[in-house]
Design an enzyme around this catalytic site. Structure first.
Site, PDB file in Angstrom:
ATOM      1  N   ASP A  28       0.851  -1.204   0.000  1.00  0.00           N
ATOM      2  CA  ASP A  28       0.000   0.000   0.000  1.00  0.00           C
ATOM      3  C   ASP A  28       0.878   1.242   0.000  1.00  0.00           C
ATOM      4  OD1 ASP A  28      -2.360   1.427   0.030  1.00  0.00           O
ATOM      5  OD2 ASP A  28      -3.123   0.580   1.886  1.00  0.00           O
ATOM      6  N   HIS A 219      -8.306  -1.449   8.569  1.00  0.00           N
ATOM      7  CA  HIS A 219      -7.286  -0.873   7.676  1.00  0.00           C
ATOM      8  C   HIS A 219      -7.570   0.634   7.595  1.00  0.00           C
ATOM      9  CE1 HIS A 219      -4.752  -1.197   3.889  1.00  0.00           C
ATOM     10  NE2 HIS A 219      -5.403  -0.075   3.621  1.00  0.00           N
ATOM     11  N   CYS A 252      -3.676   5.690  -2.037  1.00  0.00           N
ATOM     12  CA  CYS A 252      -4.192   4.871  -3.123  1.00  0.00           C
ATOM     13  C   CYS A 252      -4.204   5.712  -4.386  1.00  0.00           C
ATOM     14  CB  CYS A 252      -5.597   4.360  -2.816  1.00  0.00           C
ATOM     15  SG  CYS A 252      -6.229   3.335  -4.156  1.00  0.00           S
TER      16      CYS A 252
END
Ligand code: HMG
Ligand code: MG
Length: 328
Positions: A28, A219, A252
């Site tokens: 990530d 998360h 992201c």
């Protein structure tokens, strides 16, 4: 006896005795870097994370290389770390990704769904239900190959295009992922807008629809500084798997306003202070994130990394965490 550079442990009743940290920095974190980190540096990062005591280290993604060029070296990277005695989950969006991962011996894979249509389209080029249909054969084939499957669910709290996300919408996709055979679900606050009451409500509604807390991980991204407060709410609810990213790397590429994940060091500092075991050596982890920050050419956003990495040079002038004797 408290060691300098660690908080004093003061346990709180009814919190878990142990938490498993699912480290996502190499995936990530690095998927969102502007520059592509060399494969050898990624491998060294993962090795250092394992040496610091992390036992679940998400290594990379077997996605389309044009969608996430930063992780296009998955085939070169995975064999460089697969000898490590830790769990090395990898993301796989479809059967093509699963084939690539299984061919290299991956034992843990993760599919990644969305609670919202906008993000499903942006991230997977599919509707929510088309994405679930794409995951079905991935999950069944992974299970048949004895691999464990994590189901990520993004945008569980808010979505940059659609705003606040109704809890029922999240519960529906969670149920679908579990019914498909996922072993674990990770509830993603992709853009970091969750607050503790919202976390508690989602976890309660999931329990009411027969999704047990033991299958859930959280998360959190730390966009609004809520990630630790949200984690604490999840711990109070009985969650024992928490995702975090060394040094707070992350974001992201397909969701504007997504910033770094909860920093693993900030999480370890809090858990250590609560007397909750993680198996992680905070000093080694800080050294790893400081080393990675040098590789990336910018400082870590983690408060704990900053505090502890400056400690040596500033020790003569800055107060350190109180020792037991100072407290009494
Ligand atoms: P698409 O363009 O719809 O792909 O993308 P397609 O199925 O139409 O296939 C087109 C071409 O791509 C084909 O090649 C396929 O073989 C190839 P062609 O026949 O044209 O030569 N292809 C692949 N190649 C390599 N590996 C693959 C693969 N799949 C197809 N796996 C696709 C659909 C799912 C592939 C694309 O959208 C994709 O790769 N998306 C990945 C996005 C991503 O990785 N996002 C970040 C992870 S999610 C996240 O960060 C959130 C999380 O942290 C939790 C949170 O914070 O919320 C987990
Ligand atoms: Mg994420």
């Amino acid at each position: 006896m408290t060691v300098q550079g660690l908080p004093m442990a003061v346990p709180v009743a009814n919190l878990p005795a142990r938490v498993r940290i699912h480290e996502v920095g190499a995936r990530d974190g690095l998927q969102n870097e502007k520059t592509t980190v060399p494969t050898a540096v990624k491998a060294e990062f993962i090795r250092r994370l394992a040496a610091a005591g992390l036992t679940t280290i998400e290594a990379t993604s077997f996605v389309h290389p044009k969608w996430v060029p930063q992780l296009a070296d998955a085939e070169a990277l995975f064999p460089q770390v697969s000898d490590l005695p830790v769990r090395l989950p990898v993301l796989v969006p479809n059967e093509r990704g699963l084939d690539r991962a299984l061919a290299l011996g991956a034992r843990q894979v993760a599919v990644f769904a969305s609670a919202t249509e906008s993000f499903a389209k942006a991230n997977l080029n599919r509707t929510v239900d088309e994405a679930l249909a794409m995951f079905e054969p991935v999950v069944s084939r992974a299970k048949a190959a004895d691999a464990s499957v994590r189901g990520y669910l993004s945008m569980c709290f808010g979505d940059p295009w659609e705003g606040p996300v109704p809890v029922g919408q999240v519960v529906r996709v969670c149920r679908a992922l579990l019914d498909m055979g996922c072993d674990e679900l990770s509830l993603g606050d992709t853009i970091g807008v969750a607050t503790p009451g919202h976390v508690r409500r989602l976890l309660t509604e999931l329990n009411e629809t027969d999704v047990p807390t033991s299958t859930l991980a959280v998360h959190f991204h730390d966009t609004y500084g809520q990630a630790l407060a949200n984690t604490y709410a999840a711990l109070e609810h009985g969650v024992t798997t928490v995702d975090a990213s060394a040094g707070g790397l992350g974001g992201c590429p397909f969701a504007k306003s997504a910033t770094g994940n909860l920093a693993t060091e900030d999480l370890v500092w809090m858990l250590q202070g609560l007397g909750i075991e993680t198996g992680v050596d905070l000093g080694s982890l800080v050294a790893t994130s400081t080393w990675m920050a040098d590789q990336l050419g910018r400082p870590s956003p983690s408060r704990t990394v900053r505090a502890l990495s400056h400690k040596d040079s500033a020790e003569s002038t800055e107060p350190t965490a109180p020792t037991e004797s100072q407290e009494q």
